[in-house]
Design a protein around this motif. Structure first.
Motif, PDB file in Angstrom:
ATOM      1  N   GLY A 115      95.050  -7.636  85.120  1.00 18.67           N
ATOM      2  CA  GLY A 115      95.848  -7.905  83.934  1.00 18.67           C
ATOM      3  C   GLY A 115      97.324  -7.690  84.169  1.00 18.67           C
ATOM      4  N   ASN A 116      98.088  -7.862  83.104  1.00 19.86           N
ATOM      5  CA  ASN A 116      99.541  -7.714  83.206  1.00 19.86           C
ATOM      6  C   ASN A 116      99.965  -6.281  83.478  1.00 19.86           C
ATOM      7  N   LEU A 155      90.017  -4.169  78.663  1.00 18.97           N
ATOM      8  CA  LEU A 155      89.573  -5.549  78.825  1.00 18.97           C
ATOM      9  C   LEU A 155      90.040  -6.441  77.677  1.00 18.97           C
ATOM     10  N   ALA A 156      90.100  -5.887  76.475  1.00 14.12           N
ATOM     11  CA  ALA A 156      90.421  -6.684  75.296  1.00 14.12           C
ATOM     12  C   ALA A 156      91.914  -6.935  75.131  1.00 14.12           C
ATOM     13  N   SER A 157      92.747  -6.161  75.817  1.00 11.02           N
ATOM     14  CA  SER A 157      94.192  -6.270  75.634  1.00 11.02           C
ATOM     15  C   SER A 157      94.841  -7.034  76.773  1.00 11.02           C
ATOM     16  N   ALA A 158      95.839  -7.852  76.419  1.00 12.37           N
ATOM     17  CA  ALA A 158      96.560  -8.606  77.451  1.00 12.37           C
ATOM     18  C   ALA A 158      97.465  -7.707  78.272  1.00 12.37           C
ATOM     19  N   THR A 159      97.803  -6.542  77.741  1.00 14.78           N
ATOM     20  CA  THR A 159      98.698  -5.628  78.450  1.00 14.78           C
ATOM     21  C   THR A 159      97.940  -4.612  79.299  1.00 14.78           C
ATOM     22  N   GLY A 160      96.606  -4.726  79.349  1.00 16.77           N
ATOM     23  CA  GLY A 160      95.816  -3.788  80.137  1.00 16.77           C
ATOM     24  C   GLY A 160      95.866  -4.102  81.627  1.00 16.77           C
TER      25      GLY A 160
END
Length: 353
Positions: free
Chosen positions: A342-343, A278-283
């Motif tokens: 996400g991405n 959840l905290a990462s843009a790449t998740g």
């Protein structure tokens, strides 16, 4: 196409390294070096003055030697005094000529550093400042600050919209490689923040490495930009309240967050994995927040989040969970927090196919 033609702020900004010497000392050693080179040439010419010939009176005095040395170094060369022996000519060719080149380079370099370069840098700084609107200011480019910048870039933030303030030339060099505008300065000082147009920024991230410094930066930024959203990293839990009182909008405690992940892992490894996701843009998933639109007022949260999953509503100072009755009727001014793909995930339609 428009983005390709857009100018980058980094095209107009170069990292400046401050000299440890004051300006007067920097100029003084250059002058002393030039005088030393000229003095060496005068001394050799004087001791070998028999190799010089004066067409005016035939006598080569000390003043004649000084005169000949100066016009030789400045490439004027009137021809009234000239070297006549091989030794004198070789000295002029192999020693005086390099001295002449060094003297010219020193004077040109001095003029560049103290006149042209300062004027050029001031002009480029003003150009960058004129383009700073709705940007993100990063105060401190240590471990947390650099991770924040890389996460912003991963989320699609244009590096031209990020300005990094730090006192470390090495840290600024890394930030500049990422495409950010950088400035070597103390973010606790008004001038440093005004130079990055803090009043026109859309948000600020503070990660100075020390809680006291971070809180002082927040105080400085808050009195210059009362409307600015400020996120600050605080290590000690008892300093979190001080950071909020200083004006921080969001206080992040990396130690506490790490503790949450560790505690979550005790209930199951997938819980901490999902929190990191959840905290990462790449998740595969990510958390976002947005304001309720006029068309959504009166509707239930689950009916307006689309492909996402609404988890919380912020209504003023009230926090509303997705299971509560208030979540079935949105009001103007509500902020929705939702989980969206996400991405790192595939499009749901592709998975269904």
């Amino acid at each position: 196409m428009a983005r390709q033609t857009q100018r980058k702020m980094s095209d107009y900004f170069t990292l400046r390294r401050r000299s440890s010497l004051p300006i007067w000392a920097d100029i003084a050693w250059r002058v002393a070096f030039v005088l030393g080179l000229i003095g060496m040439a005068v001394a050799v010419h004087y001791f070998d003055r028999n190799g010089l010939q004066d067409s005016y009176d035939g006598d080569v005095s000390f003043l004649d030697v000084v005169y000949f040395t100066m016009i030789s170094i400045t490439t004027t060369g009137y021809g009234d005094i000239a070297p006549v022996t091989e030794r004198a000519r070789m000295f002029d060719a192999l020693v005086v000529t390099p001295i002449r080149i060094f003297v010219v380079l020193i004077f040109v370099g001095t003029a560049y550093n103290f006149v042209f370069k300062r004027t050029w840098d001031n002009w480029r700084m003003k150009l960058i400042q004129s383009n700073l609107h709705n940007h993100i200011v990063i105060a401190g480019f240590g471990t947390s600050g650099s991770e924040a910048v890389q996460e912003l870039l991963a989320r699609g933030t244009n590096p031209e919209e990020i300005v990094v303030i730090d006192t470390s030339d090495d840290a600024l060099a890394l930030a500049e490689k990422l495409g950010c505008a950088v400035i070597n300065g103390d973010a606790t000082r008004d001038n440093a923040l005004m130079n990055v147009k803090i009043s026109r920024a859309r948000s600020m991230i503070v990660s100075a490495g020390r809680d006291d410094t971070s809180i002082l930066i927040v105080l400085t930024a808050r009195h210059l930009a009362y409307h600015l959203p400020i996120s600050v990293s605080i290590k000690a839990a008892d300093n979190e309240l001080l950071a909020r009182q200083a004006g921080a909008t969001t206080v992040i405690n990396p130690v506490s967050f790490a503790g949450l992940l560790l505690a979550g892992s005790c209930e199951g490894a997938k819980i901490s994995d999902y929190l990191s996701d959840l905290a990462s843009a790449t998740g595969r998933v990510k958390l976002v927040q947005r304001a309720v639109t006029e068309d959504e007022v009166g509707m239930a949260m689950n009916d307006v989040v689309g492909a996402g999953l609404g988890v919380r509503i912020y209504r003023g100072d009230t926090v509303i969970g997705f299971w509560e009755t208030e979540a079935k009727k949105l009001e103007a001014g509500d902020i929705i927090v939702e989980i969206i793909p996400g991405n790192g995930s595939e499009h749901p339609a592709a998975e269904d196919a």
